[in-house]
Design an enzyme around this catalytic site. Structure first.
Site: not given
Ligand code: HH2
Length: 283
Positions: A226, A260
């Site tokens: 992040k 995660r």
């Molecule tokens: N962060 C993201 C997405 N889903 N779910 C939970 N429970 N906790 C988190 O911190 C979280 C999440 C964002 O990360 P990412 O999936 O890598 O990115 P994007 O939303 O751009 O697909």
């Protein structure tokens, strides 16, 4: 309020939390903040999912809608078109539980039919229909805190008391799920690092994570790659692994039980060391 949770129940079994569990991220999206487009093709997504299982992931979180700051929503049809085949295939090929990362009740319901056992909703199951889908299917739940929505959440996020407000929100959503019939042991919570939070808010949540742990539910934390990590670690190359592992390790020391992450292999190894320090070498 209770002791740190020891198991997390889901639709097809339970995950014991005697050690840190690693949730591998599978973004079947063209625009995720970190791995944009790499796994948009269903075959590439399947391969990456299988690779994360081999690397030691304890569960996989499959998402078809980016929630990065400023992102636009996609329709339920498009989201399902992206993740449906991947969830079907993975459910047939892997033994570990699958979670679906979605804010949409329809998508969650279809994912459960296709073999997902857990629903991870970054909007904290604010929609009554989502609460019904999760409670009715006996799916595991990740209830995450987000301020507002992805489009606007990073525009001057403000709290009087970030820990208090995030905790109260989580308690309210836990109660809504329980009132609809969800089992207490099926509900995990997540403070939502980066979701409507400044760098200081993120750091305060991580530093005081024991207050979220005291809610008595398994705590999931998503710090992987992040942007606050890169703001802090002084690296210019865009490499965020070292900082991600530092933040995950400290979250675990404060009581988080599920991390995660994008980098499964490296995190699994780091968590073995973190767990041995924290809980002894019974692994
Ligand atoms: N962060 C993201 C997405 N889903 N779910 C939970 N429970 N906790 C988190 O911190 C979280 C999440 C964002 O990360 P990412 O999936 O890598 O990115 P994007 O939303 O751009 O697909």
């Amino acid at each position: 309020m209770g002791d740190a949770a020891r198991v997390w129940r889901h639709r097809t079994g339970e995950i014991t939390l005697d050690r840190t569990r690693v949730m591998g991220i599978l973004n079947v999206t063209p625009d995720s903040f970190s791995d944009a487009g790499r796994y948009f093709d269903p075959d590439a997504a399947l391969r990456h999912g299988l690779e994360m299982v081999e690397q030691g992931a304890d569960l996989l979180d499959v998402g078809g809608e980016s929630t990065r700051p400023g992102s636009d929503p996609v329709t339920a049809n498009e989201e399902w078109r992206r993740i449906g085949p991947v969830i079907h295939d993975l459910a047939n090929k892997v033994d570990i539980p699958l979670s679906v990362d979605t804010m949409k009740p329809d998508v969650a319901a279809k994912a459960i039919d296709a073999g997902a056992s857990i629903v991870n909703d970054v909007s904290g199951m604010r929609e009554a229909a989502m609460v019904q889908v999760v409670a009715g299917s006996r799916a595991g739940a990740v209830v995450m805190h987000m301020l507002g929505n992805p489009k606007t959440m990073q525009t001057h996020p403000q709290y009087d008391d970030v820990l208090g407000e995030v905790s109260s929100f989580l308690v309210e959503r836990i109660r809504a799920l329980e009132a609809a019939g969800a089992a207490t042991e099926a509900i995990a919570v997540d403070p939502g690092v980066g979701f409507g939070k400044t760098r200081e808010h993120n750091l305060a949540l991580l530093r005081n994570l024991d207050r979220i742990v005291a809610l008595g539910h398994p705590v999931v934390v998503g710090v992987s790659r992040k942007s606050f990590i890169q703001q802090l670690d002084g690296g210019e190359s865009g490499e965020r692994l070292s900082g991600s592992i530092a933040a995950a390790s400290l979250a675990v020391a404060k009581g988080a039980r599920i991390v995660r992450v994008h980098d499964v292999r490296e995190t699994v190894r780091a968590m073995r060391v973190a767990d041995a320090v924290l809980r002894g070498e019974k692994l």
